[in-house]
Write a protein that holds these residues in place. Structure first.
Motif, PDB file in Angstrom:
ATOM      1  N   UNK A   1      81.015  69.383  67.599  1.00  0.00           N
ATOM      2  CA  UNK A   1      80.139  69.389  66.423  1.00  0.00           C
ATOM      3  C   UNK A   1      80.241  70.711  65.683  1.00  0.00           C
ATOM      4  N   UNK A   2      80.405  70.623  64.367  1.00  0.00           N
ATOM      5  CA  UNK A   2      80.410  71.810  63.512  1.00  0.00           C
ATOM      6  C   UNK A   2      79.226  71.706  62.558  1.00  0.00           C
ATOM      7  N   UNK A   3      78.449  72.780  62.452  1.00  0.00           N
ATOM      8  CA  UNK A   3      77.308  72.810  61.547  1.00  0.00           C
ATOM      9  C   UNK A   3      77.410  74.051  60.669  1.00  0.00           C
TER      10      UNK A   3
ATOM     11  N   UNK B   1      78.006  76.970  63.394  1.00  0.00           N
ATOM     12  CA  UNK B   1      78.010  76.659  64.815  1.00  0.00           C
ATOM     13  C   UNK B   1      79.159  75.699  65.107  1.00  0.00           C
ATOM     14  N   UNK B   2      79.868  75.925  66.203  1.00  0.00           N
ATOM     15  CA  UNK B   2      80.898  75.020  66.684  1.00  0.00           C
ATOM     16  C   UNK B   2      80.598  74.784  68.158  1.00  0.00           C
ATOM     17  N   UNK B   3      80.186  73.559  68.486  1.00  0.00           N
ATOM     18  CA  UNK B   3      79.691  73.253  69.829  1.00  0.00           C
ATOM     19  C   UNK B   3      80.450  72.063  70.421  1.00  0.00           C
ATOM     20  N   UNK B   4      80.982  72.256  71.627  1.00  0.00           N
ATOM     21  CA  UNK B   4      81.652  71.164  72.328  1.00  0.00           C
ATOM     22  C   UNK B   4      80.721  70.627  73.405  1.00  0.00           C
ATOM     23  N   UNK B   5      80.990  69.405  73.842  1.00  0.00           N
ATOM     24  CA  UNK B   5      80.173  68.813  74.889  1.00  0.00           C
ATOM     25  C   UNK B   5      80.945  67.846  75.757  1.00  0.00           C
TER      26      UNK B   5
ATOM     27  N   UNK C   1      78.915  76.680  73.163  1.00  0.00           N
ATOM     28  CA  UNK C   1      78.886  77.168  71.782  1.00  0.00           C
ATOM     29  C   UNK C   1      80.020  78.172  71.593  1.00  0.00           C
ATOM     30  N   UNK C   2      80.901  77.911  70.640  1.00  0.00           N
ATOM     31  CA  UNK C   2      82.048  78.782  70.391  1.00  0.00           C
ATOM     32  C   UNK C   2      81.800  79.807  69.296  1.00  0.00           C
ATOM     33  N   UNK C   3      80.933  79.502  68.350  1.00  0.00           N
ATOM     34  CA  UNK C   3      80.915  80.288  67.126  1.00  0.00           C
ATOM     35  C   UNK C   3      79.581  80.904  66.735  1.00  0.00           C
ATOM     36  N   UNK C   4      78.464  80.357  67.121  1.00  0.00           N
ATOM     37  CA  UNK C   4      77.176  80.816  66.604  1.00  0.00           C
ATOM     38  C   UNK C   4      76.897  82.263  66.993  1.00  0.00           C
ATOM     39  N   UNK C   5      76.328  82.976  66.065  1.00  0.00           N
ATOM     40  CA  UNK C   5      75.878  84.346  66.305  1.00  0.00           C
ATOM     41  C   UNK C   5      74.396  84.400  65.947  1.00  0.00           C
TER      42      UNK C   5
END
Length: 138
Positions: free
Chosen positions: A6-8, A34-38, A66-70
């Protein structure tokens, strides 16, 4: 089993508060990504009931990364003029585990009633969700 990605992207426009001349803030625009895998799995079964309906229990488990969120920071200053200041948001956890269970009753007439509980665990975070659903298919 299932896998997800998921990308937000979220963007908030800047704004200036009004009706409080000495304490109004001018807030800068902000964007977050945000880039989240599951990875998830569930197990369920169905029990036939005497009146023709069925009972369907389920358990599920998922892991998310979560790969990207800060941390989400907000930069503002007083509207009448001041040095900008930063309000720092919480740093998002990189990993999360979701555990849950549900039970659904489905009648022959198309009525479905269910209750579901989910818990999500992260670093210094716990979410509990209880959902009740009713659906009538006609």
């Amino acid at each position: 089993p299932s896998a997800s990605l998921n990308y937000v992207y979220s963007e908030q426009a800047g704004y200036t508060e009004t009706n409080a001349p000495t304490t109004a803030l001018a807030v800068n625009s902000n964007r977050d990504e945000s880039l989240r895998s599951g990875l998830a799995a569930s197990v369920s079964t169905s029990f036939a009931l005497d009146e023709g309906g069925k009972l369907i229990p389920e358990v599920h488990l998922g892991w998310f990364h979560e790969f990207q969120a800060t941390e989400s920071n907000s930069v503002a200053s007083f509207a009448f003029g001041s040095t900008p200041f930063v309000s720092r948001g919480a740093k998002p956890a990189k990993d999360a585990v979701n555990v849950g269970t549900s039970v659904e009753y489905a009648s022959r007439e198309g009525l479905a009633l269910s209750v579901q509980y989910d818990a999500e665990f992260k670093d210094r975070y716990l979410s509990n969700v209880l959902a009740l659903r009713a659906r009538w298919e006609f």
